[in-house]
Design an enzyme around this catalytic site. Structure first.
Site, PDB file in Angstrom:
ATOM      1  N   ASP A  79      -5.625  34.195  59.813  1.00 53.84           N
ATOM      2  CA  ASP A  79      -5.110  33.594  61.052  1.00 53.84           C
ATOM      3  C   ASP A  79      -4.241  34.570  61.843  1.00 53.84           C
ATOM      4  OD1 ASP A  79      -2.900  33.784  59.491  1.00 53.84           O
ATOM      5  OD2 ASP A  79      -2.363  31.662  59.533  1.00 53.84           O
ATOM      6  N   CYS A  82      -2.005  37.195  58.235  1.00 50.42           N
ATOM      7  CA  CYS A  82      -2.363  37.436  56.830  1.00 50.42           C
ATOM      8  C   CYS A  82      -1.560  38.562  56.200  1.00 50.42           C
ATOM      9  CB  CYS A  82      -3.857  37.643  56.664  1.00 50.42           C
ATOM     10  SG  CYS A  82      -4.549  38.877  57.760  1.00 50.42           S
ATOM     11  N   HIS A 256      -8.492  42.230  57.997  1.00 56.36           N
ATOM     12  CA  HIS A 256      -7.919  41.201  57.118  1.00 56.36           C
ATOM     13  C   HIS A 256      -7.207  41.776  55.890  1.00 56.36           C
ATOM     14  CE1 HIS A 256      -7.290  37.281  55.534  1.00 56.36           C
ATOM     15  NE2 HIS A 256      -7.890  37.574  54.414  1.00 56.36           N
TER      16      HIS A 256
END
EC number: 3.4.19.12
Lengths: 263, 166
Positions: A79, A82, A256
């Protein structure tokens, strides 16, 4: 006259497009939220193999190699928070049952709170985040029950407040050390401007500068393991700071961050 | 259940009462803490002087991680305010910080009134007049100042219903 009316119409259209984009954004966020907890359960790192096709030999061989050194991991929700959430969970995990270290962090938190107030931040709202941060931290003084930590980080109220406070620490640290860090900025003219666009707003993704600032501000080294398509045999480690020996490791795949555990 | 958003909004309200900023006021509606009504008084020495401009603020459970949706209910004539009352202001979009509270939001909008940002036009006509014809701009603003005294409360509550989160 006609052209003016058209222009007005266009501005109204622009706004409708903004609203459509916002609605789509919300829908995507909901989908991600349904698929992934804020901080996931402990799983074996080699389960990541399931995410890549058999032909994807670069990723697969790097994952197999990595899982020999880092057997377990936790996924975090993608989101934009992270990195902060992964770091916070793992950092708090290392503090469990260690009241002395927790007190040291509390002193640091209070120092940053007063630095923020000197920078002109609204004490009323900063204290709200600080209070929750410390309240959750103190719960860990005398426990090693990982379920408590999982609960704290999967309750969006406490979890997000912890992320907000870490973002404020980074913002404060960067503004107070802007002479050094200004050289890292490309598109922003001032550190304040950078922080108010890229650090303080939630869901904004983290870059090197955020990681360097956070690890320096808290004096907690972090090892980031880069897993990408680069033509190397192993996933590449990068410690922040360079010469440190971290206990906290985070797996980076383009866009990510997840938590990984060294054996 | 008291969520962080609701708890924080109670605190925002308390601060607004204990330490009220000059020229703005706001309060949650009777039955819904997520929906606020506010008034911004036109700042002195600006064409907006003496106006009483009503706004609504709609919060989600993501507050304060995300900003509220803020709209003028009173008719507005300003380079950065859309025809439907929506406001083009960076701190309500890509420069939002969770450290802003309702008090900070309202005072920022108040200062936007006397200090429009010509780079993010939401009302082209207002933007053009502001740049090229101050006299006409001020005249148009004075019209909406006068209209702001006439806003009747029925209209306002209809607007609230329309904006309230489902």
């Amino acid at each position: 006259m006609t052209s003016e009316t058209n222009q007005e119409f266009n501005f109204y259209e622009d706004e409708l497009i903004d609203e459509k984009i916002a609605a789509q954004q919300t829908a995507i966020e909901k989908e991600i939220a349904n698929e992934q907890k804020l901080v996931g359960d402990l799983i074996e790192l080699n389960t990541l193999l399931n995410e890549y096709l058999a032909e994807d030999t670069v990723y697969r061989s790097k994952i197999t190699e990595l899982s020999e050194r880092f057997r377990y991991m936790r996924k975090t929700r993608g989101d934009g928070n992270c990195f902060f959430r992964a770091f916070a969970f793992r950092y708090f995990e290392t503090l469990m049952g260690k009241p002395d270290e927790i007190n040291k962090l509390k002193d640091l938190v209070n120092k940053f709170t007063s630095d923020l107030s000197q920078l002109g931040y609204n004490s009323f709202t900063v204290d709200d985040f600080k209070d929750v941060f410390i309240e959750e931290l103190e719960k860990l003084n005398n426990t090693s029950d990982i379920r408590l930590l999982e609960e704290i980080f999967n309750n969006s109220g406490s979890s997000d407040y912890i992320v907000v406070f870490l973002r404020l620490i980074v913002s404060c640290y960067l503004q107070n050390n802007s002479d050094f860090y200004l050289a890292f900025l490309e598109t922003y003219q001032s550190m304040k401007d950078f922080c108010s666009h890229e650090v303080e707003p939630m869901y904004r993704e983290s870059d090197h500068i955020h990681i360097i600032a956070l690890t320096n501000a808290l004096e907690i080294p972090v090892g980031i393991i880069y897993l990408d398509r680069a033509d190397q045999e192993k996933a590449t480690p990068h410690n922040f700071p360079d010469d440190s020996n971290p206990n906290i490791f985070i797996l980076y795949r383009p866009g990510h961050y997840d938590i990984i555990y060294r054996n | 259940m008291t969520t962080t958003a609701r708890r924080r909004l109670m605190r925002d309200f308390k601060r607004l009462q204990d330490d009220p900023p000059v020229g703005v006021s706001g309060a949650p509606t009777d039955n819904n803490i997520m929906l606020w009504n506010a008034v911004i008084f036109g700042p002195h020495d600006t064409p907006f002087e003496d106006g009483t401009f009503k706004l609504t603020l709609v919060f989600t459970e993501e507050y304060p991680n995300k900003p509220p949706t803020v709209r003028f209910v009173s008719k507005m004539f300003h380079p950065n305010v859309y025809a439907d009352g929506g406001i083009c202001l960076d701190i309500l979009q890509n420069r939002w910080s969770p450290t802003y509270d309702v008090s900070a939001i309202l005072t920022s909008i108040q200062s936007l009134l006397h200090d429009p940002n010509p780079n993010s036009p939401a009302n082209n006509e207002a933007g053009q007049l502001f740049r090229e014809n101050k006299r006409e701009y001020e005249k148009r603003v004075q019209q909406i100042v006068q209209e702001s005294w006439l806003d009747d409360s029925d209209e306002e509550s209809d607007q609230n219903k329309a904006d309230a989160p489902k």
